[in-house]
Design a protein around this motif. Structure first.
Motif, mmCIF file in Angstrom:
data_model
loop_
_atom_site.group_PDB
_atom_site.id
_atom_site.type_symbol
_atom_site.label_atom_id
_atom_site.label_comp_id
_atom_site.label_asym_id
_atom_site.label_seq_id
_atom_site.Cartn_x
_atom_site.Cartn_y
_atom_site.Cartn_z
ATOM 1 N N ALA A 138 28.610 84.669 2.282
ATOM 2 C CA ALA A 138 28.698 83.785 1.122
ATOM 3 C C ALA A 138 28.211 82.371 1.453
ATOM 4 C CB ALA A 138 30.138 83.737 0.625
ATOM 5 N N ASN A 139 27.929 82.097 2.719
ATOM 6 C CA ASN A 139 27.431 80.777 3.119
ATOM 7 C C ASN A 139 25.913 80.742 3.039
ATOM 8 O OD1 ASN A 139 29.816 79.316 3.852
ATOM 9 N ND2 ASN A 139 30.040 80.770 5.509
ATOM 10 N N ALA A 140 25.365 79.594 2.779
ATOM 11 C CA ALA A 140 23.911 79.447 2.696
ATOM 12 C C ALA A 140 23.348 78.812 3.965
ATOM 13 C CB ALA A 140 23.544 78.614 1.470
ATOM 14 N N ASP A 141 24.113 78.897 5.067
ATOM 15 C CA ASP A 141 23.646 78.342 6.334
ATOM 16 C C ASP A 141 22.375 79.040 6.791
ATOM 17 O OD1 ASP A 141 25.859 76.748 6.336
ATOM 18 O OD2 ASP A 141 26.885 77.772 7.970
ATOM 19 N N VAL A 142 21.451 78.268 7.321
ATOM 20 C CA VAL A 142 20.179 78.815 7.793
ATOM 21 C C VAL A 142 20.242 79.020 9.304
ATOM 22 C CG1 VAL A 142 17.702 78.365 8.043
ATOM 23 C CG2 VAL A 142 18.878 77.742 5.926
ATOM 24 N N ILE A 143 19.792 80.179 9.738
ATOM 25 C CA ILE A 143 19.651 80.499 11.154
ATOM 26 C C ILE A 143 18.154 80.468 11.453
ATOM 27 C CG2 ILE A 143 19.897 82.305 12.911
ATOM 28 C CD1 ILE A 143 22.612 81.345 12.090
ATOM 29 N N ARG A 144 17.753 79.779 12.512
ATOM 30 C CA ARG A 144 16.344 79.719 12.902
ATOM 31 C C ARG A 144 16.258 80.094 14.377
ATOM 32 N NH1 ARG A 144 12.137 75.383 10.482
ATOM 33 N NH2 ARG A 144 10.293 76.016 11.637
ATOM 34 N N LEU A 145 15.447 81.125 14.682
ATOM 35 C CA LEU A 145 15.379 81.687 16.023
ATOM 36 C C LEU A 145 13.940 81.852 16.481
ATOM 37 C CD1 LEU A 145 17.945 84.568 15.389
ATOM 38 C CD2 LEU A 145 18.370 82.500 16.720
ATOM 39 N N PRO A 146 13.709 81.847 17.790
ATOM 40 C CA PRO A 146 12.369 82.153 18.292
ATOM 41 C C PRO A 146 11.997 83.604 17.978
ATOM 42 C CG PRO A 146 13.811 81.337 20.057
ATOM 43 C CD PRO A 146 14.659 81.532 18.849
ATOM 44 N N TYR A 147 10.743 83.828 17.598
ATOM 45 C CA TYR A 147 10.249 85.195 17.368
ATOM 46 C C TYR A 147 8.731 85.163 17.498
ATOM 47 C CZ TYR A 147 9.233 89.727 15.423
ATOM 48 O OH TYR A 147 8.771 91.002 15.255
ATOM 49 N N THR A 148 8.201 85.782 18.561
ATOM 50 C CA THR A 148 6.772 85.667 18.869
ATOM 51 C C THR A 148 5.976 86.947 18.662
ATOM 52 O OG1 THR A 148 7.226 86.166 21.194
ATOM 53 C CG2 THR A 148 7.168 83.827 20.553
ATOM 54 N N ALA A 149 6.553 87.977 18.086
ATOM 55 C CA ALA A 149 5.844 89.257 17.949
ATOM 56 C C ALA A 149 4.836 89.265 16.806
ATOM 57 C CB ALA A 149 6.842 90.393 17.778
ATOM 58 N N GLY A 150 4.908 88.330 15.890
ATOM 59 C CA GLY A 150 3.969 88.281 14.777
ATOM 60 C C GLY A 150 4.432 89.098 13.588
ATOM 61 N N VAL A 151 3.737 88.907 12.478
ATOM 62 C CA VAL A 151 4.042 89.633 11.246
ATOM 63 C C VAL A 151 2.720 90.040 10.608
ATOM 64 C CG1 VAL A 151 4.211 87.532 9.811
ATOM 65 C CG2 VAL A 151 5.444 89.580 9.137
ATOM 66 N N ALA A 152 2.657 91.272 10.113
ATOM 67 C CA ALA A 152 1.428 91.770 9.487
ATOM 68 C C ALA A 152 1.650 91.871 7.985
ATOM 69 C CB ALA A 152 1.027 93.113 10.076
ATOM 70 N N GLU A 153 2.209 92.981 7.569
ATOM 71 C CA GLU A 153 2.452 93.193 6.142
ATOM 72 C C GLU A 153 3.895 92.847 5.804
ATOM 73 O OE1 GLU A 153 1.222 97.061 4.913
ATOM 74 O OE2 GLU A 153 -0.704 96.896 5.907
ATOM 75 N N THR A 154 4.282 93.217 4.619
ATOM 76 C CA THR A 154 5.614 92.905 4.112
ATOM 77 C C THR A 154 6.710 93.540 4.969
ATOM 78 O OG1 THR A 154 4.699 92.835 1.901
ATOM 79 C CG2 THR A 154 7.076 93.021 2.072
ATOM 80 N N PRO A 155 7.613 92.738 5.529
ATOM 81 C CA PRO A 155 8.738 93.293 6.283
ATOM 82 C C PRO A 155 9.778 93.898 5.343
ATOM 83 C CG PRO A 155 8.783 90.894 6.335
ATOM 84 C CD PRO A 155 7.577 91.288 5.553
ATOM 85 N N THR A 156 10.605 94.782 5.893
ATOM 86 C CA THR A 156 11.687 95.410 5.154
ATOM 87 C C THR A 156 12.992 95.017 5.810
ATOM 88 O OG1 THR A 156 10.278 97.299 4.598
ATOM 89 C CG2 THR A 156 12.644 97.600 4.354
ATOM 90 N N ILE A 157 13.936 94.536 5.007
ATOM 91 C CA ILE A 157 15.247 94.152 5.538
ATOM 92 C C ILE A 157 16.318 95.117 5.040
ATOM 93 C CG2 ILE A 157 14.720 91.724 5.865
ATOM 94 C CD1 ILE A 157 16.059 91.131 3.205
ATOM 95 N N SER A 158 17.337 95.294 5.843
ATOM 96 C CA SER A 158 18.482 96.120 5.503
ATOM 97 C C SER A 158 19.732 95.268 5.638
ATOM 98 C CB SER A 158 18.577 97.300 6.471
ATOM 99 O OG SER A 158 17.422 98.094 6.401
ATOM 100 N N PRO A 159 20.857 95.710 5.031
ATOM 101 C CA PRO A 159 22.091 94.946 5.173
ATOM 102 C C PRO A 159 22.545 94.879 6.632
ATOM 103 C CG PRO A 159 22.300 96.583 3.442
ATOM 104 C CD PRO A 159 21.017 96.864 4.158
ATOM 105 N N VAL A 160 23.308 93.860 6.937
ATOM 106 C CA VAL A 160 23.881 93.704 8.263
ATOM 107 C C VAL A 160 24.793 94.895 8.543
ATOM 108 C CG1 VAL A 160 25.833 92.276 7.514
ATOM 109 C CG2 VAL A 160 24.948 92.030 9.812
ATOM 110 N N ILE A 161 24.782 95.368 9.795
ATOM 111 C CA ILE A 161 25.616 96.505 10.187
ATOM 112 C C ILE A 161 26.507 96.118 11.359
ATOM 113 C CG2 ILE A 161 24.046 98.295 9.340
ATOM 114 C CD1 ILE A 161 23.020 98.612 12.229
ATOM 115 N N GLY A 162 27.519 96.900 11.619
ATOM 116 C CA GLY A 162 28.381 96.628 12.771
ATOM 117 C C GLY A 162 29.774 97.139 12.484
ATOM 118 N N PRO A 163 30.750 96.806 13.252
ATOM 119 C CA PRO A 163 30.587 96.070 14.501
ATOM 120 C C PRO A 163 30.192 97.003 15.629
ATOM 121 C CG PRO A 163 32.897 96.489 14.143
ATOM 122 C CD PRO A 163 32.154 97.076 12.955
ATOM 123 N N THR A 164 29.530 96.431 16.591
ATOM 124 C CA THR A 164 29.283 97.140 17.842
ATOM 125 C C THR A 164 29.872 96.286 18.931
ATOM 126 O OG1 THR A 164 27.130 96.068 18.078
ATOM 127 C CG2 THR A 164 27.146 98.218 17.019
ATOM 128 N N GLY A 165 30.587 96.876 19.830
ATOM 129 C CA GLY A 165 31.226 96.080 20.862
ATOM 130 C C GLY A 165 30.967 96.623 22.229
#
Length: 165
Positions: A138-165
């Motif tokens: 529910a927060n609008a906080d922005v996360i900004r991270l390094p990512y150097t693999a590049g992007v070609a076409e439209t990415p697909t996102i899925s909901p967050v999953i977890g927990p994994t411990g």
């Protein structure tokens, strides 16, 4: 039984009951954890399981709560943006499995995971050096991270999953 024994017994029962009431109140007031904020999390980005689908690269973001934090993530990230040299690369992601969004408690050693599938083939790959998005909460906080693999076409996102411990 004398009067002092009865009074001591009632007092002991009242103290025991009062202690139970305090413990129960503490549990009842604990309630539902608040949505996670960026300051409560450590987020890392990396490549996912490359062998699963040869047509896609995976950007995997793991969220871990900082010491003593217990919060919740749910759903999809917002405002997914890739960058090269500080300049945004416009993408409009596709959404997969949005109806399967679950509330994920993040605390202790448990982590929540966000997966972004990025097509490998098709349009030429645009180099990237960062990715940003708003938290899946529910927060609008922005996360900004390094990512150097590049992007070609439209990415697909899925909901967050977890927990994994």
């Amino acid at each position: 039984m004398n009067r002092n024994t009865v009074v001591r017994g009632i007092t002991a029962a009242a103290v025991a009951f009062g202690g139970l009431a305090v413990a129960t109140t503490g549990v009842a007031n604990a309630g539902t954890p608040a949505p996670c904020t960026a300051s409560e999390l450590t987020a890392t980005a990396g490549d996912g399981q490359q062998g699963q689908d040869p047509l896609f690269r995976q950007l995997v973001v793991e969220f871990k709560a900082k010491d003593g934090v217990h919060c919740q993530l749910k759903g999809l990230p917002g405002e997914l943006t890739f960058y090269k040299d500080g300049k945004p690369i416009p993408v409009t992601p596709k959404v997969k499995d949005a109806d399967r969004a679950q509330v994920i408690d993040v605390r202790g050693i448990d982590t929540a995971t966000l997966i972004v599938d990025i097509p490998k083939d098709g349009a030429p790959v645009t180099p990237t050096d960062e990715v940003s998005f708003t938290l899946p909460s529910a927060n609008a906080d922005v996360i900004r991270l390094p990512y150097t693999a590049g992007v070609a076409e439209t990415p697909t996102i899925s909901p967050v999953i977890g927990p994994t411990g």
